[in-house]
Enzyme design. Structure first.
Site, PDB file in Angstrom:
ATOM      1  CB  CYS A  37      -0.986  -0.036   1.169  1.00 61.07           C
ATOM      2  SG  CYS A  37      -0.264  -0.016   2.814  1.00 61.07           S
TER       3      CYS A  37
ATOM      4  NE  ARG B 135      -4.619   1.314   1.711  1.00 61.78           N
ATOM      5  CZ  ARG B 135      -4.464   2.053   0.628  1.00 61.78           C
ATOM      6  NH1 ARG B 135      -5.350   1.965  -0.354  1.00 61.78           N
ATOM      7  NH2 ARG B 135      -3.438   2.882   0.490  1.00 61.78           N
TER       8      ARG B 135
ATOM      9  CG  ASP C 220      -5.483   5.239   2.563  1.00 59.24           C
ATOM     10  OD1 ASP C 220      -5.488   4.793   3.730  1.00 59.24           O
ATOM     11  OD2 ASP C 220      -4.540   5.878   2.077  1.00 59.24           O
TER      12      ASP C 220
HETATM   13  P1  4NP Z   1      -1.938   2.799   4.006  1.00 62.98           P
HETATM   14  O1  4NP Z   1      -2.617   4.157   4.531  1.00 62.98           O
HETATM   15  O2  4NP Z   1      -1.363   3.123   2.639  1.00 62.98           O
HETATM   16  O3  4NP Z   1      -3.067   1.844   3.927  1.00 62.98           O
HETATM   17  O4  4NP Z   1      -0.884   2.416   5.017  1.00 62.98           O
HETATM   18  C1  4NP Z   1      -1.911   5.351   4.666  1.00 62.98           C
HETATM   19  C2  4NP Z   1      -1.006   5.516   5.702  1.00 62.98           C
HETATM   20  C3  4NP Z   1      -0.352   6.716   5.853  1.00 62.98           C
HETATM   21  C4  4NP Z   1      -0.579   7.756   4.971  1.00 62.98           C
HETATM   22  C5  4NP Z   1      -1.470   7.586   3.917  1.00 62.98           C
HETATM   23  C6  4NP Z   1      -2.116   6.391   3.771  1.00 62.98           C
HETATM   24  N1  4NP Z   1       0.092   8.998   5.154  1.00 62.98           N
HETATM   25  O5  4NP Z   1      -0.168   9.921   4.365  1.00 62.98           O
HETATM   26  O6  4NP Z   1       0.954   9.103   6.051  1.00 62.98           O
END
Ligand code: 4NP
Length: 147
Positions: free
Chosen positions: A3, A9, A119
């Protein structure tokens, strides 16, 4: 399992597929990574940990790492959670890109529909439950397909 942050995720996806791998006596190596480096070294988001644990999966020991081009050589299948992750994987791999190995994970559940795992980072706990359910069903399909 890939991800953006490797915080929400993909850590759940790693935990779910690892558990199913063990339950099916498979010796697969399951890992997760993020295409961004914002959270490298951190444990998964507390709500990813909480929701996983409600299903008997402890992901507290996972540590965020960034996806690297060499992952394309080390793994047989690479699953992106969304289109943006897919594009970022291609960018990171550059000449090492192997299209045959990479797909959106929800194409295992909804073939050819190119659906994305939403997300949950910007929302509340409900989003993490929704993501868990989607990933759980997709991982069942992955086990059926490759075991
Ligand atoms: P992930 O979600 O891609 O599912 O881990 C996110 C985690 C952190 C961030 C964005 C999406 N962020 O901008 O820090």
């Amino acid at each position: 399992m890939v991800c953006l942050g490797n915080i929400c995720r993909s850590p759940m996806a790693e935990g779910i597929l690892s558990k199913k791998t063990k339950q099916n006596n498979l010796n697969w190596i399951v890992e997760s990574a993020g295409t961004a480096e914002y959270h490298v070294g951190e444990a998964p988001h507390h709500l990813s940990q909480k929701v996983s644990l409600l299903h008997g999966i402890d992901i507290s020991q996972q540590k965020c790492r960034q996806f690297k081009a060499a992952d394309m050589n080390h793994f047989d299948h690479i699953y992106a959670m969304d289109q943006s992750n897919y594009a970022n994987i291609r960018k990171i791999c550059d000449t090492n890109w192997n299209e045959k190995k990479v797909d959106l994970i929800l194409n295992e559940l909804f073939p050819f529909e190119n659906k994305e795992v939403p997300d949950p980072w910007y929302g509340g706990e409900e989003g993490f439950h929704e993501v868990f359910e989607l990933l759980n069903k997709a991982c069942d399909k992955i086990i059926e397909k490759f075991k």
